[in-house]
Scaffold this motif. Sequence first.
Motif, PDB file in Angstrom:
ATOM      1  N   ARG A   1       0.820  -1.213   0.000  1.00 21.18           N
ATOM      2  CA  ARG A   1       0.000   0.000   0.000  1.00 21.18           C
ATOM      3  C   ARG A   1       0.857   1.267   0.000  1.00 21.18           C
ATOM      4  O   ARG A   1       0.656   2.162  -0.829  1.00 21.18           O
ATOM      5  N   GLU A   2       1.825   1.353   0.915  1.00 16.24           N
ATOM      6  CA  GLU A   2       2.631   2.564   1.009  1.00 16.24           C
ATOM      7  C   GLU A   2       3.422   2.792  -0.275  1.00 16.24           C
ATOM      8  O   GLU A   2       3.507   3.921  -0.782  1.00 16.24           O
TER       9      GLU A   2
ATOM     10  N   GLY B   1       2.927   5.901  -2.945  1.00 13.51           N
ATOM     11  CA  GLY B   1       4.067   6.723  -3.343  1.00 13.51           C
ATOM     12  C   GLY B   1       4.253   6.742  -4.849  1.00 13.51           C
ATOM     13  O   GLY B   1       4.547   7.794  -5.441  1.00 13.51           O
ATOM     14  N   ASP B   2       4.085   5.596  -5.492  1.00 12.63           N
ATOM     15  CA  ASP B   2       4.187   5.538  -6.948  1.00 12.63           C
ATOM     16  C   ASP B   2       3.107   6.390  -7.608  1.00 12.63           C
ATOM     17  O   ASP B   2       3.365   7.059  -8.622  1.00 12.63           O
ATOM     18  N   ALA B   3       1.904   6.359  -7.048  1.00 12.34           N
ATOM     19  CA  ALA B   3       0.817   7.174  -7.599  1.00 12.34           C
ATOM     20  C   ALA B   3       1.123   8.655  -7.438  1.00 12.34           C
ATOM     21  O   ALA B   3       0.889   9.456  -8.359  1.00 12.34           O
ATOM     22  N   ASP B   4       1.629   9.049  -6.266  1.00  9.18           N
ATOM     23  CA  ASP B   4       2.013  10.456  -6.061  1.00  9.18           C
ATOM     24  C   ASP B   4       3.078  10.872  -7.071  1.00  9.18           C
ATOM     25  O   ASP B   4       3.020  11.974  -7.638  1.00  9.18           O
TER      26      ASP B   4
ATOM     27  N   LEU C   1       0.437  -0.438 -15.311  1.00  3.95           N
ATOM     28  CA  LEU C   1       1.633  -0.955 -15.968  1.00  3.95           C
ATOM     29  C   LEU C   1       2.897  -0.596 -15.207  1.00  3.95           C
ATOM     30  O   LEU C   1       3.957  -1.202 -15.410  1.00  3.95           O
ATOM     31  N   ARG C   2       2.788   0.369 -14.310  1.00  6.30           N
ATOM     32  CA  ARG C   2       3.933   0.737 -13.470  1.00  6.30           C
ATOM     33  C   ARG C   2       4.054  -0.168 -12.253  1.00  6.30           C
ATOM     34  O   ARG C   2       5.151  -0.594 -11.889  1.00  6.30           O
ATOM     35  N   VAL C   3       2.919  -0.493 -11.613  1.00  5.28           N
ATOM     36  CA  VAL C   3       3.007  -1.188 -10.323  1.00  5.28           C
ATOM     37  C   VAL C   3       2.715  -2.684 -10.384  1.00  5.28           C
ATOM     38  O   VAL C   3       3.318  -3.465  -9.639  1.00  5.28           O
TER      39      VAL C   3
ATOM     40  N   ALA D   1      -6.673   1.430  -7.451  1.00  4.38           N
ATOM     41  CA  ALA D   1      -7.603   2.549  -7.581  1.00  4.38           C
ATOM     42  C   ALA D   1      -7.494   3.496  -6.393  1.00  4.38           C
ATOM     43  O   ALA D   1      -7.497   4.732  -6.557  1.00  4.38           O
ATOM     44  N   GLU D   2      -7.409   2.938  -5.198  1.00 10.17           N
ATOM     45  CA  GLU D   2      -7.284   3.773  -4.000  1.00 10.17           C
ATOM     46  C   GLU D   2      -6.041   4.652  -4.078  1.00 10.17           C
ATOM     47  O   GLU D   2      -6.078   5.851  -3.773  1.00 10.17           O
ATOM     48  N   ALA D   3      -4.929   4.082  -4.520  1.00 12.81           N
ATOM     49  CA  ALA D   3      -3.681   4.838  -4.602  1.00 12.81           C
ATOM     50  C   ALA D   3      -3.770   5.947  -5.641  1.00 12.81           C
ATOM     51  O   ALA D   3      -3.416   7.104  -5.372  1.00 12.81           O
TER      52      ALA D   3
END
Length: 403
Positions: free
Chosen positions: A115-116, A120-123, A151-153, A362-364
């Motif tokens: 999750r963390e 961070g990746d989404a930010d 495709l990133r995570v 989706a949450e991220a």
Amino acid sequence: MTTTAPAIPTVDVDPFSHEVLADPLPVQAALRDAGPVAWIPRYDLYAVARYDEVRATLVDWQRFPSSAGVGLSNFRYEEPWRPPSLLLEADPPHHDAPRAVLAPILSPRALRRLRERWCGDADDLVAGLLDGAGDTVELDAVAALAEAFPLRVFPDAVGLPTEGREHLLPYGDHAFNAFGPANDLVAKGAPRVAELSAWVASQCARDVLTDDGFGAAIWAASDRGDITPAQAPLIVRSLLTAGVDTTVHGLGACLYALASNPGQWDRLRARPDLARVAFDEAVRWESPVQTFFRTADVDVPISGAVVPEGHKILMLLGAANRDPRHWDDPDTFDLARDPSGHVGFGMGLHQCVGQHVARLEAEALLGALARRVERLELAGEPERHHNNTLRAWGSLPMRLHVR
């Protein structure tokens, strides 16, 4: 006294025509209104479009098994284009061990460690789009957000190497097209099937995967004897087949819904904890996975009508998710709704095992956008991407007003 089963109404439509793929809602309504079961003569198949009947068919794997294929093709008489999925296209007892292995790997508890990092990746992704760009940013939300983030995570979480990840989307697109009839959409993907299938198969090998991802955990289960070494790569393949396109199109549906309903975006910004509700409501409202098939194992009565043994039955998940017999105001996207009963991830024994992964993604992403973007709006005419199974956006021109 003998009783006769009621006649099943005929609805002469093509659920896989480009006209219907562009706008399935009228045909969905027609099939719901025709009755609890309808017959579609051009494919000699039966269809259920109301919520109660779709849900009942999904959970009744004994009489409507998946092992004959969850597409139009009947594996009892036709050779599948690839080895069948051990999860989607198998029933107990063959389904049990693969499901038992994968479920804890993809459980909410197991995903907490990601999750963390994913937030961070989404930010980082959102910052890369917005930083230094001024008060407004125009982009294609499909390419820049809905595709870019999964495709990133997700490939990292599985343990894939970096090279070749661009093959995941066209492979998944063809796999979902292949559930439908052999139409122009299937023909379009056919020239690359061998290349894409070979690449995906190569990524499922133990020595290709990192030692800390979902793939390694699946291979570890084979070491313990929970599954066989022959099953392990097929289970990894299931992740690569169904774990990207469906999430991409779910995110696209959610972004479109929020841009089209600014009051709901304001509600999400005020309450970021509604991110998962927003995603599930978008999955209900748009139903990225529109249809799946089962096969009648015997003559099966449904609401008084009888589906004959051996016939395919088309379950219209999108129609069920907008059935006014079950949902209040079903055509409205509403974060005040509890969408948890939707059938967008299936239901019962074969319910999507990766749904918690999609929700976390989706949450991220929605959280990162809500922290930086005051308003989403469409900046042009969206374009649909046609697929025999998936309801998808090919392009979502969007304007982001930065906070």
